[in-house]
Design a protein around this motif. Structure first.
Motif, PDB file in Angstrom:
ATOM      1  N   GLU A  89      47.908  87.223  27.915  1.00 48.45           N
ATOM      2  CA  GLU A  89      48.163  85.837  28.289  1.00 48.45           C
ATOM      3  C   GLU A  89      47.641  85.549  29.692  1.00 48.45           C
ATOM      4  OE1 GLU A  89      52.010  83.232  27.039  1.00 48.45           O
ATOM      5  OE2 GLU A  89      52.364  84.823  28.487  1.00 48.45           O
ATOM      6  N   ASP A  90      47.248  84.295  29.924  1.00 50.28           N
ATOM      7  CA  ASP A  90      46.834  83.862  31.257  1.00 50.28           C
ATOM      8  C   ASP A  90      47.909  84.229  32.279  1.00 50.28           C
ATOM      9  OD1 ASP A  90      46.862  81.678  33.515  1.00 50.28           O
ATOM     10  OD2 ASP A  90      44.859  81.555  32.654  1.00 50.28           O
ATOM     11  N   GLY A  91      47.461  84.663  33.470  1.00 49.28           N
ATOM     12  CA  GLY A  91      48.392  85.121  34.497  1.00 49.28           C
ATOM     13  C   GLY A  91      49.431  84.089  34.899  1.00 49.28           C
ATOM     14  N   TYR A  93      51.003  82.004  32.979  1.00 51.83           N
ATOM     15  CA  TYR A  93      52.105  82.001  32.015  1.00 51.83           C
ATOM     16  C   TYR A  93      52.862  83.320  32.024  1.00 51.83           C
ATOM     17  CZ  TYR A  93      50.131  77.593  30.722  1.00 51.83           C
ATOM     18  OH  TYR A  93      49.675  76.294  30.792  1.00 51.83           O
ATOM     19  N   GLN A  94      52.185  84.399  32.381  1.00 54.23           N
ATOM     20  CA  GLN A  94      52.909  85.650  32.596  1.00 54.23           C
ATOM     21  C   GLN A  94      53.895  85.481  33.748  1.00 54.23           C
ATOM     22  OE1 GLN A  94      50.402  89.174  32.858  1.00 54.23           O
ATOM     23  NE2 GLN A  94      48.872  88.250  31.521  1.00 54.23           N
ATOM     24  N   ARG A  95      53.460  84.756  34.781  1.00 56.22           N
ATOM     25  CA  ARG A  95      54.341  84.506  35.922  1.00 56.22           C
ATOM     26  C   ARG A  95      55.533  83.640  35.505  1.00 56.22           C
ATOM     27  NH1 ARG A  95      53.925  84.168  41.567  1.00 56.22           N
ATOM     28  NH2 ARG A  95      55.998  83.614  42.345  1.00 56.22           N
ATOM     29  N   LEU A  96      55.291  82.634  34.667  1.00 57.45           N
ATOM     30  CA  LEU A  96      56.387  81.789  34.205  1.00 57.45           C
ATOM     31  C   LEU A  96      57.380  82.585  33.362  1.00 57.45           C
ATOM     32  CD1 LEU A  96      54.578  78.449  33.274  1.00 57.45           C
ATOM     33  CD2 LEU A  96      56.040  78.910  35.252  1.00 57.45           C
ATOM     34  N   ARG A  97      56.886  83.556  32.627  1.00 58.47           N
ATOM     35  CA  ARG A  97      57.803  84.401  31.847  1.00 58.47           C
ATOM     36  C   ARG A  97      58.789  85.119  32.775  1.00 58.47           C
ATOM     37  NH1 ARG A  97      56.442  85.882  26.442  1.00 58.47           N
ATOM     38  NH2 ARG A  97      54.429  85.069  25.744  1.00 58.47           N
ATOM     39  N   MET A  98      58.307  85.551  33.928  1.00 57.30           N
ATOM     40  CA  MET A  98      59.190  86.232  34.885  1.00 57.30           C
ATOM     41  C   MET A  98      60.114  85.234  35.581  1.00 57.30           C
ATOM     42  SD  MET A  98      56.715  89.151  36.600  1.00 57.30           S
ATOM     43  CE  MET A  98      55.474  87.978  37.162  1.00 57.30           C
ATOM     44  N   ASP A  99      59.543  84.103  36.014  1.00 64.72           N
ATOM     45  CA  ASP A  99      60.340  83.114  36.737  1.00 64.72           C
ATOM     46  C   ASP A  99      61.395  82.463  35.850  1.00 64.72           C
ATOM     47  OD1 ASP A  99      58.796  83.697  38.911  1.00 64.72           O
ATOM     48  OD2 ASP A  99      57.551  81.884  38.789  1.00 64.72           O
ATOM     49  N   TRP A 100      61.081  82.318  34.562  1.00 68.70           N
ATOM     50  CA  TRP A 100      61.983  81.639  33.632  1.00 68.70           C
ATOM     51  C   TRP A 100      62.637  82.624  32.660  1.00 68.70           C
ATOM     52  CZ3 TRP A 100      58.405  76.981  31.868  1.00 68.70           C
ATOM     53  CH2 TRP A 100      58.215  76.126  32.966  1.00 68.70           C
ATOM     54  N   ALA A 101      62.815  83.848  33.085  1.00 72.36           N
ATOM     55  CA  ALA A 101      63.357  84.873  32.186  1.00 72.36           C
ATOM     56  C   ALA A 101      64.692  84.452  31.584  1.00 72.36           C
ATOM     57  CB  ALA A 101      63.509  86.192  32.937  1.00 72.36           C
ATOM     58  N   PRO A 230      47.557  77.059  43.675  1.00 72.55           N
ATOM     59  CA  PRO A 230      48.508  78.075  44.153  1.00 72.55           C
ATOM     60  C   PRO A 230      48.634  79.294  43.238  1.00 72.55           C
ATOM     61  CG  PRO A 230      49.421  75.876  44.455  1.00 72.55           C
ATOM     62  CD  PRO A 230      48.165  75.715  43.648  1.00 72.55           C
ATOM     63  N   LEU A 231      48.828  79.073  41.930  1.00 73.36           N
ATOM     64  CA  LEU A 231      48.994  80.208  41.022  1.00 73.36           C
ATOM     65  C   LEU A 231      47.685  80.975  40.840  1.00 73.36           C
ATOM     66  CD1 LEU A 231      51.342  78.768  38.241  1.00 73.36           C
ATOM     67  CD2 LEU A 231      51.928  80.187  40.210  1.00 73.36           C
ATOM     68  N   THR A 232      46.560  80.251  40.812  1.00 67.65           N
ATOM     69  CA  THR A 232      45.265  80.913  40.670  1.00 67.65           C
ATOM     70  C   THR A 232      44.975  81.804  41.873  1.00 67.65           C
ATOM     71  OG1 THR A 232      44.429  79.037  39.377  1.00 67.65           O
ATOM     72  CG2 THR A 232      42.793  80.537  40.317  1.00 67.65           C
ATOM     73  N   GLU A 233      45.292  81.307  43.075  1.00 65.92           N
ATOM     74  CA  GLU A 233      45.026  82.095  44.283  1.00 65.92           C
ATOM     75  C   GLU A 233      45.950  83.315  44.359  1.00 65.92           C
ATOM     76  OE1 GLU A 233      43.664  80.450  47.853  1.00 65.92           O
ATOM     77  OE2 GLU A 233      41.997  80.029  46.496  1.00 65.92           O
ATOM     78  N   GLU A 234      47.201  83.146  43.973  1.00 69.61           N
ATOM     79  CA  GLU A 234      48.118  84.282  43.967  1.00 69.61           C
ATOM     80  C   GLU A 234      47.584  85.385  43.060  1.00 69.61           C
ATOM     81  OE1 GLU A 234      52.068  83.181  42.921  1.00 69.61           O
ATOM     82  OE2 GLU A 234      52.262  81.707  44.532  1.00 69.61           O
ATOM     83  N   GLN A 235      47.130  84.992  41.870  1.00 72.51           N
ATOM     84  CA  GLN A 235      46.588  85.964  40.924  1.00 72.51           C
ATOM     85  C   GLN A 235      45.337  86.631  41.483  1.00 72.51           C
ATOM     86  OE1 GLN A 235      47.753  87.168  38.192  1.00 72.51           O
ATOM     87  NE2 GLN A 235      45.936  88.318  37.555  1.00 72.51           N
ATOM     88  N   SER A 236      44.472  85.862  42.147  1.00 69.24           N
ATOM     89  CA  SER A 236      43.232  86.411  42.694  1.00 69.24           C
ATOM     90  C   SER A 236      43.501  87.397  43.818  1.00 69.24           C
ATOM     91  CB  SER A 236      42.330  85.272  43.187  1.00 69.24           C
ATOM     92  OG  SER A 236      41.926  84.445  42.125  1.00 69.24           O
ATOM     93  N   VAL A 237      44.483  87.090  44.664  1.00 70.21           N
ATOM     94  CA  VAL A 237      44.834  88.008  45.749  1.00 70.21           C
ATOM     95  C   VAL A 237      45.408  89.303  45.178  1.00 70.21           C
ATOM     96  CG1 VAL A 237      46.400  88.377  47.694  1.00 70.21           C
ATOM     97  CG2 VAL A 237      45.161  86.216  47.489  1.00 70.21           C
ATOM     98  N   ARG A 238      46.236  89.182  44.126  1.00 75.09           N
ATOM     99  CA  ARG A 238      46.801  90.379  43.506  1.00 75.09           C
ATOM    100  C   ARG A 238      45.712  91.249  42.889  1.00 75.09           C
ATOM    101  NH1 ARG A 238      51.038  86.886  41.733  1.00 75.09           N
ATOM    102  NH2 ARG A 238      49.963  86.567  39.753  1.00 75.09           N
TER     103      ARG A 238
END
Length: 264
Positions: A89-91, A93-101, A230-238
């Motif tokens: 999955e796109d990063g 939505y992976q992040r939303l899975r964690m934030d909205w667990a 914001p989310l795209t840059e976070e993923q790119s830095v990671r």
């Protein structure tokens, strides 16, 4: 059929459509497909307005062509990108899975409905222009069409340059800083926003066209502050670490500007 009834029917229809997309996303376990549905939905919306509203046919035909071409291009680009990585999955939505667990499915179902409503809100320029009975196209509409052509060409070029960069195995783990990406870290987002500016300019020729400013304003807010940059840059830095941080120091975030020296 009154314009208010048309607006109500398309809202209900889009909510039903996005609920179906949510059911499909849950079944295949990839919520990134909402981006594909969101892109294609604008073409559906423009066609619905073209047939249901009573503005001059020349205007409805031109506007519908602009929206459908943009919608098909963006939706198909996203379809290829999402499906090429499926089932990963796109990063975002992976992040939303964690934030909205906590209560994830319910929150995601509401998120899909918000996407449906956003299509209606962002489609205000289409609604307003499709009601305009003036038989001749206004200078604002010609300017809007010209700006749209520039924007969709720029967005297509940015997407092509990034795809070509990623296809080269020697670029794995590297930052794309070629072509338009040398002048902006997100040229695709910039030209996407410019598409909405073009729709707004087009709508200015119609009564109440000024309210269409909501579209580029909302898109700009989403791109700069919420789910875009914001989310795209976070993923790119990671994923790319210091290489991307160096890219951030030398390259404009949004507006295409000449590269800066690395002061880091």
């Amino acid at each position: 059929m009154t314009s208010a009834l048309v607006l109500l029917l398309v809202t209900v229809g889009l909510c039903a459509l996005f609920h179906g997309v949510f059911v499909l996303a849950r079944r295949i376990d990839n919520y990134g497909i909402v981006d594909i549905a969101w892109s294609y939905a604008f073409g559906v919306l423009a066609i619905a307005y073209a047939f249901a509203l009573s503005g001059a046919w020349q205007r409805r035909a031109l506007l519908t062509a602009m929206v459908v071409i943009w919608s098909l291009r963006l939706g198909t680009h996203l379809y290829r990108r999402v499906m090429s990585h499926h089932p990963v999955e796109d990063g975002r939505y992976q992040r939303l899975r964690m934030d909205w667990a906590d209560g994830f499915e319910g929150r995601m179902a509401r998120f899909f409905q918000m996407q449906a409503l956003s299509v209606v809100v962002l489609g205000v320029p289409f609604f307003v222009a499709s009601l305009n009975p003036a038989p001749d196209l206004h200078v604002f509409e010609w300017v809007g069409a010209a700006l749209w052509l520039l924007a969709i060409s720029g967005e297509s070029l940015a997407d092509h340059q990034l795809s070509a960069f990623k296809r080269d195995p020697s670029n794995r783990g590297r930052v794309c800083d070629r072509g338009l990406w040398r002048w902006s870290r997100h040229p695709n987002y910039f030209f996407e926003w410019l598409v909405w500016v073009a729709f707004f300019v087009f709508a200015l020729a119609s009564p109440w066209g000024g309210i269409a400013v909501i579209s580029p304003a909302v898109i700009l807010y989403l791109l700069l502050r919420v789910t875009g940059i914001p989310l795209t840059e976070e993923q790119s830095v990671r994923s790319k670490g210091e290489a991307y941080r160096r890219y951030q120091r030398t390259t404009s975030m949004f507006l295409p500007l000449p590269p800066r020296p690395d002061a880091g």
